[in-house]
Design a protein around this motif. Structure first.
Motif, PDB file in Angstrom:
ATOM      1  N   PHE A  50       0.832  -1.196   0.000  1.00  0.00           N
ATOM      2  CA  PHE A  50       0.000   0.000   0.000  1.00  0.00           C
ATOM      3  C   PHE A  50       0.875   1.257   0.000  1.00  0.00           C
ATOM      4  CE2 PHE A  50      -2.207   3.426   2.164  1.00  0.00           C
ATOM      5  CZ  PHE A  50      -3.448   3.436   1.556  1.00  0.00           C
ATOM      6  N   LEU A  51       1.858   1.303   0.902  1.00  0.00           N
ATOM      7  CA  LEU A  51       2.741   2.457   0.987  1.00  0.00           C
ATOM      8  C   LEU A  51       3.655   2.566  -0.236  1.00  0.00           C
ATOM      9  CD1 LEU A  51       3.674   2.180   4.764  1.00  0.00           C
ATOM     10  CD2 LEU A  51       2.240   3.957   3.716  1.00  0.00           C
ATOM     11  N   GLN A  52       4.160   1.449  -0.707  1.00  0.00           N
ATOM     12  CA  GLN A  52       5.068   1.447  -1.864  1.00  0.00           C
ATOM     13  C   GLN A  52       4.360   1.952  -3.119  1.00  0.00           C
ATOM     14  OE1 GLN A  52       8.404   0.655  -1.665  1.00  0.00           O
ATOM     15  NE2 GLN A  52       8.504   1.453  -3.732  1.00  0.00           N
ATOM     16  N   ALA A  53       3.110   1.560  -3.323  1.00  0.00           N
ATOM     17  CA  ALA A  53       2.351   1.979  -4.503  1.00  0.00           C
ATOM     18  C   ALA A  53       2.202   3.500  -4.562  1.00  0.00           C
ATOM     19  CB  ALA A  53       0.981   1.313  -4.509  1.00  0.00           C
ATOM     20  N   ARG A  54       2.240   4.153  -3.428  1.00  0.00           N
ATOM     21  CA  ARG A  54       2.110   5.604  -3.353  1.00  0.00           C
ATOM     22  C   ARG A  54       3.461   6.314  -3.285  1.00  0.00           C
ATOM     23  NH1 ARG A  54      -1.779   2.738  -1.989  1.00  0.00           N
ATOM     24  NH2 ARG A  54      -3.942   3.423  -2.115  1.00  0.00           N
ATOM     25  N   GLY A  55       4.540   5.524  -3.265  1.00  0.00           N
ATOM     26  CA  GLY A  55       5.876   6.101  -3.183  1.00  0.00           C
ATOM     27  C   GLY A  55       6.224   6.608  -1.801  1.00  0.00           C
ATOM     28  N   PHE A  56       5.549   6.089  -0.761  1.00  0.00           N
ATOM     29  CA  PHE A  56       5.751   6.560   0.598  1.00  0.00           C
ATOM     30  C   PHE A  56       6.707   5.694   1.415  1.00  0.00           C
ATOM     31  CE2 PHE A  56       1.174   8.490   0.971  1.00  0.00           C
ATOM     32  CZ  PHE A  56       1.469   9.395  -0.030  1.00  0.00           C
ATOM     33  N   LEU A  57       6.830   4.413   1.101  1.00  0.00           N
ATOM     34  CA  LEU A  57       7.618   3.493   1.921  1.00  0.00           C
ATOM     35  C   LEU A  57       9.098   3.828   1.836  1.00  0.00           C
ATOM     36  CD1 LEU A  57       7.435   0.987   3.765  1.00  0.00           C
ATOM     37  CD2 LEU A  57       7.835  -0.403   1.728  1.00  0.00           C
ATOM     38  N   ARG A  58       9.734   3.948   2.998  1.00  0.00           N
ATOM     39  CA  ARG A  58      11.167   4.245   3.063  1.00  0.00           C
ATOM     40  C   ARG A  58      11.976   3.065   3.587  1.00  0.00           C
ATOM     41  NH1 ARG A  58       9.609   7.110  -0.206  1.00  0.00           N
ATOM     42  NH2 ARG A  58       8.999   9.256   0.086  1.00  0.00           N
ATOM     43  N   ASP A  59      11.421   2.305   4.554  1.00  0.00           N
ATOM     44  CA  ASP A  59      12.167   1.186   5.121  1.00  0.00           C
ATOM     45  C   ASP A  59      11.223   0.298   5.922  1.00  0.00           C
ATOM     46  OD1 ASP A  59      14.383  -0.370   5.638  1.00  0.00           O
ATOM     47  OD2 ASP A  59      15.331   1.050   7.006  1.00  0.00           O
ATOM     48  N   VAL A  60      11.599  -0.969   6.064  1.00  0.00           N
ATOM     49  CA  VAL A  60      10.889  -1.921   6.915  1.00  0.00           C
ATOM     50  C   VAL A  60      11.934  -2.541   7.827  1.00  0.00           C
ATOM     51  CG1 VAL A  60       9.492  -4.018   7.004  1.00  0.00           C
ATOM     52  CG2 VAL A  60       9.168  -2.401   5.120  1.00  0.00           C
ATOM     53  N   VAL A  61      11.712  -2.417   9.138  1.00  0.00           N
ATOM     54  CA  VAL A  61      12.669  -2.922  10.121  1.00  0.00           C
ATOM     55  C   VAL A  61      11.925  -3.687  11.213  1.00  0.00           C
ATOM     56  CG1 VAL A  61      14.324  -1.044   9.701  1.00  0.00           C
ATOM     57  CG2 VAL A  61      12.590  -0.789  11.475  1.00  0.00           C
ATOM     58  N   PRO A  62      12.615  -4.565  11.917  1.00  0.00           N
ATOM     59  CA  PRO A  62      11.962  -5.237  13.043  1.00  0.00           C
ATOM     60  C   PRO A  62      11.462  -4.204  14.055  1.00  0.00           C
ATOM     61  CG  PRO A  62      14.023  -6.322  12.522  1.00  0.00           C
ATOM     62  CD  PRO A  62      13.989  -5.051  11.714  1.00  0.00           C
ATOM     63  N   HIS A  63      10.267  -4.409  14.571  1.00  0.00           N
ATOM     64  CA  HIS A  63       9.690  -3.484  15.545  1.00  0.00           C
ATOM     65  C   HIS A  63      10.588  -3.406  16.773  1.00  0.00           C
ATOM     66  CE1 HIS A  63       6.953  -1.240  17.922  1.00  0.00           C
ATOM     67  NE2 HIS A  63       6.645  -2.234  18.735  1.00  0.00           N
ATOM     68  N   GLY A  64      10.810  -2.198  17.235  1.00  0.00           N
ATOM     69  CA  GLY A  64      11.673  -1.973  18.385  1.00  0.00           C
ATOM     70  C   GLY A  64      13.058  -1.509  17.992  1.00  0.00           C
ATOM     71  N   SER A  65      13.429  -1.731  16.732  1.00  0.00           N
ATOM     72  CA  SER A  65      14.744  -1.279  16.288  1.00  0.00           C
ATOM     73  C   SER A  65      14.663  -0.005  15.456  1.00  0.00           C
ATOM     74  CB  SER A  65      15.451  -2.372  15.481  1.00  0.00           C
ATOM     75  OG  SER A  65      14.785  -2.570  14.243  1.00  0.00           O
ATOM     76  N   ALA A  66      13.439   0.461  15.207  1.00  0.00           N
ATOM     77  CA  ALA A  66      13.260   1.671  14.397  1.00  0.00           C
ATOM     78  C   ALA A  66      13.639   2.904  15.194  1.00  0.00           C
ATOM     79  CB  ALA A  66      11.812   1.787  13.933  1.00  0.00           C
ATOM     80  N   PRO A  67      14.323   3.869  14.549  1.00  0.00           N
ATOM     81  CA  PRO A  67      14.597   5.134  15.241  1.00  0.00           C
ATOM     82  C   PRO A  67      13.274   5.780  15.640  1.00  0.00           C
ATOM     83  CG  PRO A  67      15.790   5.011  13.162  1.00  0.00           C
ATOM     84  CD  PRO A  67      14.848   3.835  13.221  1.00  0.00           C
ATOM     85  N   GLY A  68      13.166   6.228  16.870  1.00  0.00           N
ATOM     86  CA  GLY A  68      11.917   6.847  17.323  1.00  0.00           C
ATOM     87  C   GLY A  68      10.808   5.855  17.529  1.00  0.00           C
ATOM     88  N   SER A  69      11.142   4.586  17.786  1.00  0.00           N
ATOM     89  CA  SER A  69      10.117   3.557  17.909  1.00  0.00           C
ATOM     90  C   SER A  69       9.213   3.750  19.111  1.00  0.00           C
ATOM     91  CB  SER A  69      10.742   2.163  17.947  1.00  0.00           C
ATOM     92  OG  SER A  69      11.595   2.031  19.051  1.00  0.00           O
ATOM     93  N   ALA A  70       9.555   4.637  19.997  1.00  0.00           N
ATOM     94  CA  ALA A  70       8.682   4.918  21.140  1.00  0.00           C
ATOM     95  C   ALA A  70       7.512   5.814  20.727  1.00  0.00           C
ATOM     96  CB  ALA A  70       9.475   5.594  22.252  1.00  0.00           C
ATOM     97  N   GLU A  71       7.580   6.402  19.506  1.00  0.00           N
ATOM     98  CA  GLU A  71       6.494   7.234  19.011  1.00  0.00           C
ATOM     99  C   GLU A  71       5.238   6.404  18.855  1.00  0.00           C
ATOM    100  OE1 GLU A  71       5.440   9.265  14.755  1.00  0.00           O
ATOM    101  OE2 GLU A  71       7.495   9.438  15.458  1.00  0.00           O
ATOM    102  N   SER A  72       4.104   6.976  19.164  1.00  0.00           N
ATOM    103  CA  SER A  72       2.840   6.246  19.059  1.00  0.00           C
ATOM    104  C   SER A  72       2.585   5.857  17.611  1.00  0.00           C
ATOM    105  CB  SER A  72       1.688   7.112  19.550  1.00  0.00           C
ATOM    106  OG  SER A  72       1.839   7.398  20.905  1.00  0.00           O
ATOM    107  N   PRO A  73       2.252   4.600  17.365  1.00  0.00           N
ATOM    108  CA  PRO A  73       1.968   4.168  15.995  1.00  0.00           C
ATOM    109  C   PRO A  73       0.620   4.712  15.530  1.00  0.00           C
ATOM    110  CG  PRO A  73       1.532   2.401  17.524  1.00  0.00           C
ATOM    111  CD  PRO A  73       2.148   3.526  18.318  1.00  0.00           C
ATOM    112  N   GLU A  74       0.498   4.814  14.229  1.00  0.00           N
ATOM    113  CA  GLU A  74      -0.763   5.239  13.643  1.00  0.00           C
ATOM    114  C   GLU A  74      -1.544   4.008  13.250  1.00  0.00           C
ATOM    115  OE1 GLU A  74      -0.127   8.091  10.556  1.00  0.00           O
ATOM    116  OE2 GLU A  74       1.689   8.750  11.533  1.00  0.00           O
TER     117      GLU A  74
END
Length: 76
Positions: A50-74
């Protein structure tokens, strides 16, 4: 921060998040800004596509290793 487990962003899914999909909308966000959707293994490809089709996807990483992973998910 809540003790509740973070769950998948797919509509209606209550599975624990295993992946963080990092994205931004270049029309709205600066190039370095990253928004986060969380995904279980079952919905990882669907949400990524879904994100890739719109040109929005930047990266996929294991949860918890993402920079700013403490930010509330949408929820998607």
């Amino acid at each position: 921060m809540s003790d509740l487990p973070e769950i998948c962003s797919a509509k209606g899914c209550q599975a624990p998040a295993e992946w963080a999909l990092l994205w931004n909308n270049p029309k709205l966000h600066t190039p370095d800004r990253r928004k986060t959707w969380l995904a279980c293994t079952e919905h990882r490809e669907q949400l990524s596509a879904f994100l890739q089709a719109r040109g929005f996807l930047r990266d996929v990483v294991p949860h918890g290793s993402a920079p700013g992973s403490a930010e509330s998910p949408e929820r998607g």
